[in-house]
Write an enzyme that holds these catalytic residues in place. Structure first.
Site, PDB file in Angstrom:
ATOM      1  N   ASP A   2       0.855  -1.175   0.000  1.00 32.71           N
ATOM      2  CA  ASP A   2       0.000   0.000   0.000  1.00 32.71           C
ATOM      3  C   ASP A   2       0.905   1.245   0.000  1.00 32.71           C
ATOM      4  OD1 ASP A   2      -2.289   1.637   0.575  1.00 32.71           O
ATOM      5  OD2 ASP A   2      -1.719   1.558   2.695  1.00 32.71           O
ATOM      6  N   ASP A   4      -0.223   5.002   1.190  1.00 27.57           N
ATOM      7  CA  ASP A   4      -0.442   5.911   2.325  1.00 27.57           C
ATOM      8  C   ASP A   4      -0.373   5.162   3.650  1.00 27.57           C
ATOM      9  OD1 ASP A   4      -0.847   8.095   0.584  1.00 27.57           O
ATOM     10  OD2 ASP A   4      -2.974   7.595   0.361  1.00 27.57           O
ATOM     11  N   CYS A  95     -16.565  -0.024  -7.919  1.00 29.66           N
ATOM     12  CA  CYS A  95     -15.641  -0.537  -8.944  1.00 29.66           C
ATOM     13  C   CYS A  95     -14.991  -1.826  -8.455  1.00 29.66           C
ATOM     14  CB  CYS A  95     -14.565   0.506  -9.243  1.00 29.66           C
ATOM     15  SG  CYS A  95     -13.475   0.802  -7.846  1.00 29.66           S
ATOM     16  N   CYS A  97     -11.716  -2.369  -8.787  1.00 32.01           N
ATOM     17  CA  CYS A  97     -10.286  -2.183  -8.503  1.00 32.01           C
ATOM     18  C   CYS A  97     -10.006  -1.684  -7.094  1.00 32.01           C
ATOM     19  CB  CYS A  97      -9.617  -1.297  -9.562  1.00 32.01           C
ATOM     20  SG  CYS A  97     -10.453   0.212 -10.032  1.00 32.01           S
TER      21      CYS A  97
END
Ligand SMILES: [Mg+2]
Ligand SMILES: [Zn+2]
Length: 168
Positions: A2, A4, A95, A97
């Site tokens: 990831d 952040d 979505c 994604c």
């Protein structure tokens, strides 16, 4: 991994969310950690939810500038990110994604011919770990506790030795 909360600060005194390159502050020892991963793994990817694009806080071009800045700054210190992929959609867009969905991870694995069972997803939220599990990776949680994670560490530099050891 990831982005952040793993690579850079979010919700600290000096930065809330990263909407421009100047707001990207690397967390301690991140370049060193990624460099170590580069030595032991074929690829290091960043998989990030950037709902701020869909919500209108940032243009997609600006997000790309942030990522170019991030990868360039890391490269200067010898740390290589092979590709950054992101979900730009609104959090509630539905979505496929946005993490915890696994599409971004699965697509990367196909593109680079990566064995996901020998891969690790590192994140600081449960959605990162869930996305990794759905894709078939192991999960490394940065924080204090996650029920699904294979390992938990306070930060990236503390996690890398475990990942390298576990992978070999
Ligand atoms: Mg995060
Ligand atoms: Zn999306």
């Amino acid at each position: 991994m990831d982005r952040d909360g793993v690579i850079n600060e979010v919700l600290t005194k000096r930065v809330k969310f990263v909407n421009k390159p100047q707001q990207l502050f690397f967390l301690p020892r991140v370049p060193e950690a990624i460099k170590k991963l580069n030595d032991s793994f074929d690829f290091v990817f960043v998989v990030t939810n950037q709902g701020g694009v869909g919500l209108g806080f940032m243009k997609e071009g600006q997000l790309k500038k942030i990522h170019t800045h991030m990868t360039n700054e890391l490269k200067k210190q010898g740390a290589i990110i092979d590709e950054v992929v992101y979900c730009p959609h609104k959090p509630k867009a539905g979505c496929d994604c946005r993490k915890p969905n696994s599409k971004l991870i699965v697509d990367l694995a196909e593109k680079y011919n990566v064995d996901l069972s020998k891969s690790y997803m590192v994140g600081d939220t449960d959605t990162d770990i869930i996305a990794g599990k759905r894709a078939g990776t192991k999960g490394v949680f940065l924080g204090s506790y996650d029920p699904l994670a294979d390992a938990v560490f306070p930060d990236l530099i503390s996690a890398v030795d475990w990942m390298i050891e576990d992978a070999h």
